[in-house]
Design a protein around this motif. Structure first.
Motif, PDB file in Angstrom:
ATOM      1  N   SER A  35     -35.350   4.306 -63.397  1.00 56.72           N
ATOM      2  CA  SER A  35     -33.940   4.033 -63.124  1.00 56.72           C
ATOM      3  C   SER A  35     -33.112   5.312 -63.246  1.00 56.72           C
ATOM      4  CB  SER A  35     -33.424   2.975 -64.086  1.00 56.72           C
ATOM      5  OG  SER A  35     -32.039   2.776 -63.922  1.00 56.72           O
ATOM      6  N   TYR A  36     -33.348   6.083 -64.304  1.00 56.28           N
ATOM      7  CA  TYR A  36     -32.655   7.372 -64.464  1.00 56.28           C
ATOM      8  C   TYR A  36     -32.916   8.279 -63.271  1.00 56.28           C
ATOM      9  CZ  TYR A  36     -31.039   7.108 -69.345  1.00 56.28           C
ATOM     10  OH  TYR A  36     -30.386   6.800 -70.506  1.00 56.28           O
ATOM     11  N   ALA A  37     -34.159   8.372 -62.882  1.00 54.11           N
ATOM     12  CA  ALA A  37     -34.527   9.260 -61.776  1.00 54.11           C
ATOM     13  C   ALA A  37     -33.821   8.851 -60.490  1.00 54.11           C
ATOM     14  CB  ALA A  37     -36.040   9.259 -61.586  1.00 54.11           C
ATOM     15  N   ALA A  38     -33.674   7.566 -60.267  1.00 50.54           N
ATOM     16  CA  ALA A  38     -33.053   7.073 -59.038  1.00 50.54           C
ATOM     17  C   ALA A  38     -31.541   7.281 -59.023  1.00 50.54           C
ATOM     18  CB  ALA A  38     -33.372   5.595 -58.860  1.00 50.54           C
ATOM     19  N   GLN A  39     -30.922   7.463 -60.186  1.00 53.05           N
ATOM     20  CA  GLN A  39     -29.468   7.579 -60.273  1.00 53.05           C
ATOM     21  C   GLN A  39     -28.950   8.998 -60.066  1.00 53.05           C
ATOM     22  OE1 GLN A  39     -28.118   5.854 -63.953  1.00 53.05           O
ATOM     23  NE2 GLN A  39     -29.280   3.973 -63.607  1.00 53.05           N
ATOM     24  N   GLU A  40     -29.795   9.995 -60.182  1.00 53.62           N
ATOM     25  CA  GLU A  40     -29.363  11.386 -60.089  1.00 53.62           C
ATOM     26  C   GLU A  40     -29.843  11.999 -58.780  1.00 53.62           C
ATOM     27  OE1 GLU A  40     -30.681  13.516 -63.556  1.00 53.62           O
ATOM     28  OE2 GLU A  40     -30.130  11.871 -64.880  1.00 53.62           O
ATOM     29  N   PRO A  41     -29.050  12.929 -58.211  1.00 50.49           N
ATOM     30  CA  PRO A  41     -29.458  13.569 -56.952  1.00 50.49           C
ATOM     31  C   PRO A  41     -30.841  14.234 -57.037  1.00 50.49           C
ATOM     32  CG  PRO A  41     -27.195  14.140 -57.485  1.00 50.49           C
ATOM     33  CD  PRO A  41     -27.741  13.377 -58.658  1.00 50.49           C
ATOM     34  N   ASP A  42     -31.099  14.951 -58.098  1.00 52.69           N
ATOM     35  CA  ASP A  42     -32.406  15.581 -58.302  1.00 52.69           C
ATOM     36  C   ASP A  42     -33.183  14.864 -59.396  1.00 52.69           C
ATOM     37  OD1 ASP A  42     -31.966  17.507 -56.359  1.00 52.69           O
ATOM     38  OD2 ASP A  42     -30.979  18.873 -57.769  1.00 52.69           O
ATOM     39  N   GLY A  43     -32.941  13.574 -59.514  1.00 51.40           N
ATOM     40  CA  GLY A  43     -33.520  12.795 -60.606  1.00 51.40           C
ATOM     41  C   GLY A  43     -35.024  12.803 -60.665  1.00 51.40           C
ATOM     42  N   PHE A  44     -35.665  12.754 -59.508  1.00 47.85           N
ATOM     43  CA  PHE A  44     -37.124  12.703 -59.533  1.00 47.85           C
ATOM     44  C   PHE A  44     -37.722  14.053 -59.918  1.00 47.85           C
ATOM     45  CE2 PHE A  44     -36.043   8.944 -57.095  1.00 47.85           C
ATOM     46  CZ  PHE A  44     -36.797   7.997 -57.766  1.00 47.85           C
ATOM     47  N   ILE A  45     -36.941  15.103 -59.743  1.00 47.48           N
ATOM     48  CA  ILE A  45     -37.380  16.417 -60.224  1.00 47.48           C
ATOM     49  C   ILE A  45     -37.177  16.480 -61.738  1.00 47.48           C
ATOM     50  CG2 ILE A  45     -36.889  18.896 -60.173  1.00 47.48           C
ATOM     51  CD1 ILE A  45     -36.135  18.454 -57.174  1.00 47.48           C
ATOM     52  N   ALA A  46     -35.993  16.061 -62.190  1.00 45.67           N
ATOM     53  CA  ALA A  46     -35.667  16.123 -63.611  1.00 45.67           C
ATOM     54  C   ALA A  46     -36.510  15.165 -64.455  1.00 45.67           C
ATOM     55  CB  ALA A  46     -34.178  15.815 -63.820  1.00 45.67           C
ATOM     56  N   TRP A  47     -36.793  13.995 -63.928  1.00 39.29           N
ATOM     57  CA  TRP A  47     -37.481  12.957 -64.699  1.00 39.29           C
ATOM     58  C   TRP A  47     -38.939  12.765 -64.275  1.00 39.29           C
ATOM     59  CZ3 TRP A  47     -35.449  10.831 -68.955  1.00 39.29           C
ATOM     60  CH2 TRP A  47     -34.076  10.967 -69.147  1.00 39.29           C
ATOM     61  N   GLY A  48     -39.396  13.534 -63.315  1.00 43.07           N
ATOM     62  CA  GLY A  48     -40.731  13.330 -62.762  1.00 43.07           C
ATOM     63  C   GLY A  48     -41.866  13.421 -63.768  1.00 43.07           C
ATOM     64  N   MET A  49     -41.839  14.433 -64.627  1.00 41.03           N
ATOM     65  CA  MET A  49     -42.909  14.576 -65.622  1.00 41.03           C
ATOM     66  C   MET A  49     -42.926  13.395 -66.590  1.00 41.03           C
ATOM     67  SD  MET A  49     -44.758  17.243 -65.055  1.00 41.03           S
ATOM     68  CE  MET A  49     -45.529  17.590 -66.613  1.00 41.03           C
TER      69      MET A  49
END
Length: 127
Positions: A35-49
Protein backbone atom coordinates in the motif's frame (compact mmCIF):
# COMPACT_ATOMS: atom_id res chain seq x y z
CA UNK A 1 -1.57 -39.50 29.58
CA UNK A 2 2.08 -39.26 30.53
CA UNK A 3 3.88 -36.09 31.51
CA UNK A 4 6.05 -36.32 28.39
CA UNK A 5 3.02 -36.58 26.13
CA UNK A 6 1.40 -33.58 27.85
CA UNK A 7 4.62 -31.64 27.29
CA UNK A 8 4.61 -32.59 23.60
CA UNK A 9 0.97 -31.52 23.25
CA UNK A 10 1.68 -28.12 24.84
CA UNK A 11 4.77 -27.68 22.69
CA UNK A 12 2.81 -28.53 19.52
CA UNK A 13 0.03 -26.14 20.54
CA UNK A 14 2.49 -23.26 21.11
CA UNK A 15 4.20 -24.02 17.84
CA UNK A 16 0.93 -23.96 15.89
CA UNK A 17 -0.17 -20.74 17.58
CA UNK A 18 3.16 -19.05 16.77
CA UNK A 19 3.04 -20.19 13.14
CA UNK A 20 -0.50 -18.95 12.59
CA UNK A 21 0.08 -15.63 14.35
CA UNK A 22 3.31 -15.02 12.47
CA UNK A 23 1.74 -15.88 9.12
CA UNK A 24 -0.98 -13.30 9.87
CA UNK A 25 1.65 -10.70 10.83
CA UNK A 26 3.62 -11.32 7.65
CA UNK A 27 0.49 -11.00 5.52
CA UNK A 28 -0.31 -7.69 7.26
CA UNK A 29 3.24 -6.35 6.77
CA UNK A 30 3.19 -7.34 3.12
CA UNK A 31 -0.14 -5.56 2.49
CA UNK A 32 0.92 -2.40 4.31
CA UNK A 33 4.22 -2.17 2.46
CA UNK A 34 2.50 -2.74 -0.88
CA UNK A 35 0.00 0.00 0.00
CA UNK A 36 2.84 2.41 0.86
CA UNK A 37 4.60 1.62 -2.39
CA UNK A 38 1.45 2.28 -4.41
CA UNK A 39 0.86 5.69 -2.76
CA UNK A 40 4.20 7.30 -3.65
CA UNK A 41 5.46 8.28 -7.12
CA UNK A 42 8.68 6.29 -6.64
CA UNK A 43 7.13 4.02 -4.04
CA UNK A 44 8.13 0.75 -5.61
CA UNK A 45 11.73 1.94 -5.69
CA UNK A 46 11.62 3.17 -2.08
CA UNK A 47 9.70 0.18 -0.70
CA UNK A 48 10.79 -2.52 -3.14
CA UNK A 49 13.39 -4.21 -0.94
CA UNK A 50 11.07 -4.28 2.07
CA UNK A 51 8.20 -5.57 -0.03
CA UNK A 52 10.37 -8.30 -1.52
CA UNK A 53 11.62 -9.49 1.87
CA UNK A 54 8.12 -9.47 3.37
CA UNK A 55 6.90 -11.54 0.43
CA UNK A 56 9.86 -13.92 0.67
CA UNK A 57 9.36 -14.39 4.43
CA UNK A 58 5.65 -15.04 3.91
CA UNK A 59 6.31 -17.57 1.14
CA UNK A 60 9.09 -19.27 3.13
CA UNK A 61 6.85 -19.73 6.16
CA UNK A 62 4.07 -21.16 4.01
CA UNK A 63 6.44 -24.05 3.25
CA UNK A 64 6.10 -25.33 6.83
CA UNK A 65 4.25 -28.66 6.58
CA UNK A 66 2.53 -28.09 9.92
CA UNK A 67 0.91 -24.87 8.76
CA UNK A 68 -2.69 -25.60 7.84
CA UNK A 69 -4.22 -22.17 7.37
CA UNK A 70 -4.69 -19.51 4.76
CA UNK A 71 -3.65 -15.89 4.96
CA UNK A 72 -6.27 -13.71 6.60
CA UNK A 73 -8.33 -11.35 4.49
CA UNK A 74 -9.71 -9.17 7.28
CA UNK A 75 -6.70 -6.88 7.83
CA UNK A 76 -6.77 -3.33 6.60
CA UNK A 77 -3.82 -1.07 5.88
CA UNK A 78 -4.70 1.81 8.17
CA UNK A 79 -2.30 4.09 10.00
CA UNK A 80 0.78 1.89 9.80
CA UNK A 81 4.13 3.61 9.98
CA UNK A 82 7.61 2.52 9.02
CA UNK A 83 8.46 2.34 12.75
CA UNK A 84 5.46 0.10 13.37
CA UNK A 85 6.50 -2.10 10.44
CA UNK A 86 10.03 -2.28 11.83
CA UNK A 87 8.68 -3.43 15.20
CA UNK A 88 6.35 -5.91 13.52
CA UNK A 89 9.31 -7.35 11.56
CA UNK A 90 11.27 -7.65 14.83
CA UNK A 91 8.36 -9.48 16.48
CA UNK A 92 7.97 -11.75 13.45
CA UNK A 93 11.67 -12.63 13.47
CA UNK A 94 11.61 -13.48 17.19
CA UNK A 95 8.47 -15.56 16.78
CA UNK A 96 9.96 -17.50 13.89
CA UNK A 97 13.11 -18.32 15.83
CA UNK A 98 10.97 -19.48 18.76
CA UNK A 99 8.84 -21.59 16.42
CA UNK A 100 11.99 -23.15 14.96
CA UNK A 101 13.08 -24.08 18.49
CA UNK A 102 9.71 -25.76 19.10
CA UNK A 103 9.44 -27.52 15.73
CA UNK A 104 9.88 -31.26 15.75
CA UNK A 105 9.63 -31.62 11.96
CA UNK A 106 12.90 -30.63 10.24
CA UNK A 107 10.95 -29.13 7.32
CA UNK A 108 8.98 -26.94 9.73
CA UNK A 109 12.22 -25.86 11.37
CA UNK A 110 13.76 -25.00 7.98
CA UNK A 111 10.68 -23.05 6.85
CA UNK A 112 10.72 -21.02 10.07
CA UNK A 113 14.43 -20.26 9.87
CA UNK A 114 14.20 -19.35 6.18
CA UNK A 115 11.30 -16.99 6.93
CA UNK A 116 13.23 -15.51 9.90
CA UNK A 117 16.15 -14.74 7.58
CA UNK A 118 13.83 -12.75 5.31
CA UNK A 119 12.16 -11.06 8.30
CA UNK A 120 15.60 -9.89 9.45
CA UNK A 121 16.29 -8.61 5.96
CA UNK A 122 12.91 -6.86 6.03
CA UNK A 123 13.96 -5.06 9.23
CA UNK A 124 17.19 -3.97 7.55
CA UNK A 125 15.27 -2.70 4.52
CA UNK A 126 13.00 -0.63 6.80
CA UNK A 127 15.89 1.19 8.52
Amino acid sequence: MTHEREHDDVRRSWFTEILNSTLNDLAQAERVITSYAAQEPDGFIAWGMAEGEATQAHQALRQAPSLHTTAPTDYTTVNATADALFELARKISQSLVRAAELASDPDDKMACLHAALHADRLREALR
